[in-house]
Design a protein around this motif. Structure first.
Motif, PDB file in Angstrom:
ATOM      1  N   ALA A 156       0.719   3.905  -2.964  1.00 21.66           N
ATOM      2  CA  ALA A 156       0.289   5.270  -2.639  1.00 21.66           C
ATOM      3  C   ALA A 156       1.324   6.290  -3.105  1.00 21.66           C
ATOM      4  N   ALA A 157       2.591   5.993  -2.882  1.00 21.18           N
ATOM      5  CA  ALA A 157       3.646   6.915  -3.339  1.00 21.18           C
ATOM      6  C   ALA A 157       3.675   6.987  -4.856  1.00 21.18           C
ATOM      7  N   MET A 158       3.454   5.852  -5.503  1.00 22.23           N
ATOM      8  CA  MET A 158       3.409   5.811  -6.966  1.00 22.23           C
ATOM      9  C   MET A 158       2.253   6.662  -7.502  1.00 22.23           C
ATOM     10  N   GLN A 163       7.177  -4.555  -1.212  1.00 25.00           N
ATOM     11  CA  GLN A 163       7.409  -3.424  -2.106  1.00 25.00           C
ATOM     12  C   GLN A 163       8.139  -3.872  -3.367  1.00 25.00           C
ATOM     13  N   ALA A 164       9.066  -4.811  -3.226  1.00 24.11           N
ATOM     14  CA  ALA A 164       9.787  -5.331  -4.398  1.00 24.11           C
ATOM     15  C   ALA A 164       8.836  -6.064  -5.332  1.00 24.11           C
ATOM     16  N   LEU A 202       7.412   5.912   6.738  1.00 25.18           N
ATOM     17  CA  LEU A 202       6.239   5.191   7.246  1.00 25.18           C
ATOM     18  C   LEU A 202       6.481   3.684   7.252  1.00 25.18           C
ATOM     19  N   SER A 203       7.270   3.200   6.306  1.00 25.84           N
ATOM     20  CA  SER A 203       7.640   1.780   6.301  1.00 25.84           C
ATOM     21  C   SER A 203       8.460   1.442   7.542  1.00 25.84           C
ATOM     22  N   ILE A 204       9.360   2.337   7.913  1.00 26.35           N
ATOM     23  CA  ILE A 204      10.162   2.131   9.127  1.00 26.35           C
ATOM     24  C   ILE A 204       9.263   2.137  10.356  1.00 26.35           C
ATOM     25  N   LEU A 216       0.827  -1.209   0.000  1.00 29.26           N
ATOM     26  CA  LEU A 216       0.000   0.000   0.000  1.00 29.26           C
ATOM     27  C   LEU A 216       0.865   1.264   0.000  1.00 29.26           C
ATOM     28  N   LEU A 217       1.919   1.270   0.789  1.00 30.09           N
ATOM     29  CA  LEU A 217       2.802   2.443   0.823  1.00 30.09           C
ATOM     30  C   LEU A 217       3.471   2.665  -0.535  1.00 30.09           C
TER      31      LEU A 217
END
Length: 118
Positions: A23-25, A73-74, A46-48, A19-20
């Motif tokens: 969302a950034a994309m 994410q990968a 936010l991932s951290i 999702l992160l």
């Protein structure tokens, strides 16, 4: 039947990581989220925080939450980009990016254990 807490944690890690990235994309309009400054100032921190929270809530083998988030994410990058030519390099970069997440998850897990033992 008792629910497996690790399943929930993996769902948060994988779902949150994907999702992160998405969302950034979407917010940046870039094909790859990390091509945008928004990823580095928003999604990555936010991932951290997500990894730290998962380490706090699910402290057993907390290192895996950082890996799961970055692996999600990968995979999301591979699926959305539909180009696997740079995948080996991307996996190396994601592995390096996972280190702060792993550190945050392990640190909060240790603090949680120390606090609970008192």
């Amino acid at each position: 039947m008792e629910r497996d807490p690790d399943r929930r944690a993996y769902a948060f890690a994988v779902g949150g990581g994907a999702l992160l990235w998405l969302a950034a994309m979407a917010a940046s309009g870039k094909r790859e989220a990390w091509d945008s400054g928004l990823y580095w100032v928003g999604a990555y921190p936010l991932s951290i925080l997500l990894a730290a929270w998962l380490g706090y809530e699910f402290p057993r083998m907390a290192w895996r939450w950082g890996l799961a988030i970055m692996l999600a994410q990968a995979v999301t990058l591979a699926v959305t980009a539909l180009d696997f030519s740079m995948l080996p390099f991307g996996l190396i970069v994601f592995s390096i990016l996972a280190l702060p997440l792993i550190g945050a998850a392990v640190l909060t897990a240790r603090l949680t254990r120390r606090h609970e033992s008192r």
